[in-house]
Design a protein around this motif. Sequence first.
Motif, PDB file in Angstrom:
ATOM      1  N   VAL A   8       0.364  -1.075   0.381  1.00  0.00           N
ATOM      2  CA  VAL A   8       0.361  -0.320   0.050  1.00  0.00           C
ATOM      3  C   VAL A   8       0.596   1.381  -0.230  1.00  0.00           C
ATOM      4  O   VAL A   8       2.071   1.396   0.814  1.00  0.00           O
ATOM      5  N   VAL A   9       0.958   1.989  -1.142  1.00  0.00           N
ATOM      6  CA  VAL A   9       1.419   2.924  -1.932  1.00  0.00           C
ATOM      7  C   VAL A   9       0.419   4.080  -0.664  1.00  0.00           C
ATOM      8  O   VAL A   9      -0.003   4.926  -1.294  1.00  0.00           O
ATOM      9  N   GLY A  10       1.222   5.009   0.387  1.00  0.00           N
ATOM     10  CA  GLY A  10       0.129   5.805   1.204  1.00  0.00           C
ATOM     11  C   GLY A  10      -0.242   5.524   2.421  1.00  0.00           C
ATOM     12  O   GLY A  10      -0.711   4.714   1.971  1.00  0.00           O
ATOM     13  N   SER A  11      -0.201   6.516   3.514  1.00  0.00           N
ATOM     14  CA  SER A  11      -0.922   5.606   4.975  1.00  0.00           C
ATOM     15  C   SER A  11      -1.434   7.141   5.634  1.00  0.00           C
ATOM     16  O   SER A  11      -1.631   6.950   6.652  1.00  0.00           O
ATOM     17  N   GLY A  12      -2.375   7.843   4.622  1.00  0.00           N
ATOM     18  CA  GLY A  12      -2.908   8.094   4.668  1.00  0.00           C
ATOM     19  C   GLY A  12      -4.663   7.731   5.510  1.00  0.00           C
ATOM     20  O   GLY A  12      -4.567   6.363   5.360  1.00  0.00           O
ATOM     21  N   GLU A  36       9.305   8.305   8.014  1.00  0.00           N
ATOM     22  CA  GLU A  36       8.683   6.941   9.076  1.00  0.00           C
ATOM     23  C   GLU A  36       7.641   7.902  10.866  1.00  0.00           C
ATOM     24  O   GLU A  36       6.625   6.640  10.611  1.00  0.00           O
ATOM     25  N   GLU A  37       7.665   8.831  10.855  1.00  0.00           N
ATOM     26  CA  GLU A  37       6.238   9.375  12.103  1.00  0.00           C
ATOM     27  C   GLU A  37       5.370   8.789  10.728  1.00  0.00           C
ATOM     28  O   GLU A  37       3.660   8.793  11.036  1.00  0.00           O
ATOM     29  N   LYS A  41       2.252   6.372  12.228  1.00  0.00           N
ATOM     30  CA  LYS A  41       0.378   7.125  13.173  1.00  0.00           C
ATOM     31  C   LYS A  41      -0.175   6.239  12.156  1.00  0.00           C
ATOM     32  O   LYS A  41      -0.941   6.086  12.996  1.00  0.00           O
ATOM     33  N   SER A  42       0.303   5.411  11.233  1.00  0.00           N
ATOM     34  CA  SER A  42      -1.475   5.163  10.537  1.00  0.00           C
ATOM     35  C   SER A  42      -0.430   3.546  11.253  1.00  0.00           C
ATOM     36  O   SER A  42      -1.870   3.710  11.333  1.00  0.00           O
ATOM     37  N   LEU A  43       0.206   3.146  11.539  1.00  0.00           N
ATOM     38  CA  LEU A  43       0.169   1.630  12.331  1.00  0.00           C
ATOM     39  C   LEU A  43      -0.523   1.842  13.352  1.00  0.00           C
ATOM     40  O   LEU A  43      -1.515   1.066  14.426  1.00  0.00           O
ATOM     41  N   GLU A  44      -0.794   2.803  14.953  1.00  0.00           N
ATOM     42  CA  GLU A  44      -0.839   3.574  15.517  1.00  0.00           C
ATOM     43  C   GLU A  44      -2.889   3.518  15.147  1.00  0.00           C
ATOM     44  O   GLU A  44      -3.364   3.154  16.559  1.00  0.00           O
ATOM     45  N   ASN A  76      10.898   2.864   2.692  1.00  0.00           N
ATOM     46  CA  ASN A  76      11.937   3.136   1.323  1.00  0.00           C
ATOM     47  C   ASN A  76      11.193   1.604   0.122  1.00  0.00           C
ATOM     48  O   ASN A  76      10.390   0.945   0.201  1.00  0.00           O
ATOM     49  N   LEU A  77      11.239   2.729  -0.705  1.00  0.00           N
ATOM     50  CA  LEU A  77      10.030   1.957  -1.631  1.00  0.00           C
ATOM     51  C   LEU A  77      10.648   0.843  -2.174  1.00  0.00           C
ATOM     52  O   LEU A  77       9.895  -0.383  -2.834  1.00  0.00           O
TER      53      LEU A  77
END
Length: 107
Positions: A8-12, A36-37, A41-44, A76-77
């Motif tokens: 998944v590219v993009g973690s909004g 990284e932040e 935040k996405s994982l949180e 890292n893509l």
Amino acid sequence: MTIKKVGVVGSGAMGTGIAQITAQYGYEVVVYDLKEEIVEKSLERIEKVLSKLVVKEKIYEKQKEEILERITTTTNLEDMKDVDLVIEAVVENMDVKQDVFSNLDKI
């Protein structure tokens, strides 16, 4: 082709939701974003949503842990090189999208 690992590219908001649901359905998921932040935040957010599902008794704590274990984050893509499917969820800007796909093509 069997899909086992999804990138998944993009973690909004959209990318986070896609990553969560994909992992809930048993796929390994790699979530990419620029910083990284942002991916942390996405994982949180995913952990928070899953915790609510545990409280509502929609899933068990063990399932929550298994889902979270299926998700890895990266800035890292290149980490997308071994995924079977990439889902793009970046900002709605054509230049950014074209840049993402151009870089993915190189991988």
